[in-house]
Each structure stands twice: as structure tokens, then as C-alpha cells.
Design a protein around this motif. Structure first.
Motif, PDB file in Angstrom:
ATOM      1  N   SER A  66       0.908  -1.234   0.018  1.00 41.87           N
ATOM      2  CA  SER A  66       0.042   0.037  -0.037  1.00 41.87           C
ATOM      3  C   SER A  66       0.814   1.205  -0.139  1.00 41.87           C
ATOM      4  O   SER A  66       0.597   2.002  -0.586  1.00 41.87           O
ATOM      5  CB  SER A  66      -0.958   0.013   1.226  1.00 41.87           C
ATOM      6  N   LEU A  67       2.081   1.202   0.816  1.00 42.98           N
ATOM      7  CA  LEU A  67       2.873   2.458   0.764  1.00 42.98           C
ATOM      8  C   LEU A  67       3.592   2.571  -0.466  1.00 42.98           C
ATOM      9  O   LEU A  67       3.560   3.695  -1.004  1.00 42.98           O
ATOM     10  CB  LEU A  67       3.915   2.173   1.898  1.00 42.98           C
ATOM     11  N   CYS A  68       3.822   1.459  -1.228  1.00 42.44           N
ATOM     12  CA  CYS A  68       4.666   1.526  -2.582  1.00 42.44           C
ATOM     13  C   CYS A  68       3.594   2.157  -3.624  1.00 42.44           C
ATOM     14  O   CYS A  68       3.819   2.921  -4.340  1.00 42.44           O
ATOM     15  CB  CYS A  68       4.993   0.048  -2.945  1.00 42.44           C
ATOM     16  N   ALA A  69       2.091   1.553  -3.407  1.00 40.63           N
ATOM     17  CA  ALA A  69       1.064   2.336  -4.372  1.00 40.63           C
ATOM     18  C   ALA A  69       0.814   3.557  -4.073  1.00 40.63           C
ATOM     19  O   ALA A  69       0.699   4.445  -5.206  1.00 40.63           O
ATOM     20  CB  ALA A  69      -0.137   1.162  -4.262  1.00 40.63           C
ATOM     21  N   LEU A  70       0.903   4.002  -2.862  1.00 43.31           N
ATOM     22  CA  LEU A  70       0.795   5.543  -2.468  1.00 43.31           C
ATOM     23  C   LEU A  70       1.916   6.368  -2.949  1.00 43.31           C
ATOM     24  O   LEU A  70       1.882   7.257  -3.687  1.00 43.31           O
ATOM     25  CB  LEU A  70       0.472   5.661  -1.066  1.00 43.31           C
ATOM     26  N   GLY A  71       3.215   5.726  -2.966  1.00 40.90           N
ATOM     27  CA  GLY A  71       4.377   6.414  -3.280  1.00 40.90           C
ATOM     28  C   GLY A  71       4.195   6.597  -5.033  1.00 40.90           C
ATOM     29  O   GLY A  71       4.662   7.704  -5.589  1.00 40.90           O
ATOM     30  N   ILE A  81      -2.972  -6.057  -4.140  1.00 39.75           N
ATOM     31  CA  ILE A  81      -2.352  -5.771  -2.919  1.00 39.75           C
ATOM     32  C   ILE A  81      -2.697  -6.965  -1.950  1.00 39.75           C
ATOM     33  O   ILE A  81      -1.615  -7.579  -1.585  1.00 39.75           O
ATOM     34  CB  ILE A  81      -2.586  -4.322  -2.206  1.00 39.75           C
ATOM     35  N   TRP A  82      -4.095  -7.402  -1.637  1.00 40.34           N
ATOM     36  CA  TRP A  82      -4.514  -8.287  -0.811  1.00 40.34           C
ATOM     37  C   TRP A  82      -3.991  -9.658  -1.415  1.00 40.34           C
ATOM     38  O   TRP A  82      -3.592 -10.575  -0.591  1.00 40.34           O
ATOM     39  CB  TRP A  82      -5.980  -8.232  -0.530  1.00 40.34           C
ATOM     40  N   VAL A  83      -4.346 -10.013  -2.673  1.00 37.52           N
ATOM     41  CA  VAL A  83      -3.984 -11.316  -2.926  1.00 37.52           C
ATOM     42  C   VAL A  83      -2.418 -11.633  -3.102  1.00 37.52           C
ATOM     43  O   VAL A  83      -1.960 -12.696  -2.669  1.00 37.52           O
ATOM     44  CB  VAL A  83      -4.586 -11.549  -4.409  1.00 37.52           C
TER      45      VAL A  83
END
Length: 307
Positions: free
Chosen positions: A47-52, A82-84
Motif C-alpha cells: 500500500s505504501l508503494c502504491a501510494l508512493g 495488494i491483498w492477493v
């Protein structure tokens, strides 16, 4: 939501085990609890990578000041990936742990604990893969669940700040958009700091245990594992609160939902006025973070007399 699952399921199991020295749900909890905890690290990391990446696209987009709101199905698709992905990478934890029993030489009481030992009943190919994962688990933790989000966040923030500094000189964007980007960047930095502080003790303990495990007693190893778990629980408790406090539109929407549920959403005049005011506030606050394209002005009415 995943933080809530960790606090709802894993925290009672750990507390029950520390009080009674019995494992709640037996061997199932020994496999599910590590699986959910490692999945939580994966969800936060990706999630942090996706937000970055989203911040990088926002900074490099030529029309960032007129970016439309992202569609719901696109957000759901990203969350599903992300979850899978996180749960898939955590599957070896289910095969790695199993329940063990030990009798205390002083009191004679039988205690149950979880040990990192693959079952001998696994197929030979699966057993070798699980052993490989066990040997590389420490560096996998450190590289994927600690270094990856930190490097993504730091690099994206450096690029974003450099691009924002260049655009401030050329004055291409308005103050409203700069305020929006500043709030989002502060939110991501805050989430990354909390995640880094809470996962650092676990990585340090993993390295210490990997090189000093023969010289450490099982009580010391259990104490280190308990400390790591409660740091994870602390992270799961603080992250939603921090997100609601730093991200103003999300916090405002959450408060509006809570007020709506408490008041019962009665259709009287006062509630309709308050809902209209809350809707206006939500739209105003959401416009801080999402700059909608300006709608076309309404058509002018024809001037003249009724005749």
C-alpha cells in the motif's frame, strides 16, 4: 480493515496464550496467526508503494491540477492485487509453523507453544521449498517488508519535492493544489515513519535470533516474539487513527458517517439541513485532495418580458 482483523483475531489469541499457557484453537492458531501477521506487513508494504507511485504520477502529470477522481473499480482492482499478493507471499507461514508441547521441570505443567518447524508429512518438493523459505526468511523480511517501502517512499518524496520546487519557480500550479499535495505527502510520510518504527525491533530480533539462536533459551525467544507481536498490534492500532487525523477529507467523511449513524438518519428538517451542511463540507474538503475539472457554466436565460 486488515489492521482491524489483526486486532480482532490475533490479539486475543496471543493474550490467551500468555495467560493460560494454552494455545487457543490449537494448531490452527499457530498457522493462521503468523499468516495474518505477515500478510499485514505485506498489505502495508504494498500500500505504501502504491501510494508512493501515485504521488510520483501526481507530481509528473502534465495536467495534475485537473486530475479527475479515480473510478471505484480501479481502486478495487488495486486493492485486490495488494491483498492477493500479500496473502500469496504469506502462504509459506502456514506450512512453516506447528504446535509443540513442553513440560516445566519445576511445576510439571504442560505448556503449548508454536515452533518454526515444517511438518515431515509434507511432500518432498514442498518440504524443500519451505526449508528454503525458513533459511531465507530473515533477509526476506528485511528486504521486502522493511527496505522496499522505505526506499519507495524516500525516492518518491525526493522526486516529488524536486518537481514541486521547479514548478514553484515557474508558478504553473495554484496554491490550492500545492496545499493538497503537501497534505498527501505528510500523510504518507507519517504512515511510513510509524511503520518503520514498529517493524525495526522485529528485524533486529530476527537478525539476533538467526546468529545467536543456539545460545538463547526458549523463554528469551518467546519474549522477543511477544515484543515483536505487540509492536505489530501497536502499529495496527495507531495507523487508522493517524490516517484519519492527517487525511482531512477521510476524517471528515468518517465523522459524517458516525454522526449519521448516531442520529439514525431521521428525515426531519433539522437532520436534512445538517446532512446538507455535512455534504457541502465533505465536498469542500474533498476538493482539497482531488481537483475536479471545472464544470461548464449553465446556459444563460433569455432576457425579455413575458410578452
Amino acid at each position: 480493515f486488515w489492521d482491524f482483523l489483526i486486532l480482532f483475531f490475533c490479539l486475543p489469541v496471543v493474550i490467551f496464550n500468555e495467560i493460560t499457557k494454552k494455545r487457543l484453537l490449537g494448531d490452527v492458531s499457530c498457522r493462521i496467526v503468523p499468516f495474518m501477521e505477515v500478510s499485514s506487513l505485506g498489505v502495508t508494504t504494498f500500500s505504501l508503494c502504491a501510494l508512493g507511485i501515485d504521488r510520483f504520477h501526481a507530481a509528473t502529470s502534465p495536467q495534475a491540477s485537473a486530475r479527475p477522481i479515480e473510478q471505484c473499480h480501479s481502486i478495487i482492482a488495486k486493492l485486490a492485487v495488494i491483498w492477493v499478493g500479500s496473502m500469496t507471499l504469506s502462504v509459506p507461514e502456514i506450512l512453516l509453523w506447528q504446535l509443540a508441547q513442553d513440560t516445566s521441570p519445576v511445576s510439571g505443567m504442560v505448556t503449548e507453544y508454536c515452533t518454526m518447524k515444517p511438518s515431515s508429512h509434507l511432500p518432498e518438493s514442498v518440504y524443500s521449498l519451505v526449508l528454503t523459505y525458513q533459511n531465507a526468511r530473515m533477509w526476506w523480511y528485511f528486504g521486502c517488508y522493511f527496505c522496499l517501502p522505505m526506499l519507495f517512499t524516500v525516492s518518491c518524496q525526493l522526486v516529488t519535492r524536486r518537481i514541486s520546487g521547479t514548478e514553484k519557480k515557474t508558478e504553473c500550479r495554484g496554491a490550492k493544489h500545492n496545499q493538497c499535495e503537501s497534505h498527501l505527502n505528510c500523510t504518507i510520510i507519517g504512515l511510513t515513519i510509524i511503520y518503520g518504527l514498529c517493524t525495526t525491533p522485529e528485524n533486529v530480533c530476527n537478525i539476533v535470533v538467526a546468529y545467536m539462536s543456539p545460545d538463547m533459551s526458549r523463554q528469551t525467544l518467546d519474549l522477543l516474539s511477544l515484543i515483536n507481536q505487540f509492536f505489530l498490534f501497536f502499529k495496527c492500532s495507531v495507523t487508522p487513527i493517524l490516517l484519519l487525523c492527517l487525511c482531512r477529507p477521510l476524517g471528515q467523511a468518517f465523522m459524517d458517517c458516525c454522526c449519521c449513524c448516531c442520529e439514525g438518519c431521521s428525515p426531519d428538517t433539522a437532520s436534512s439541513e445538517s446532512s446538507a451542511d455535512s455534504k457541502l463540507k465533505t465536498e469542500m474538503s474533498s476538493s482539497i485532495f482531488f481537483d475536479k475539472p471545472r464544470e461548464s457554466p449553465p446556459p444563460l436565460l433569455a432576457l425579455g418580458t413575458p410578452c
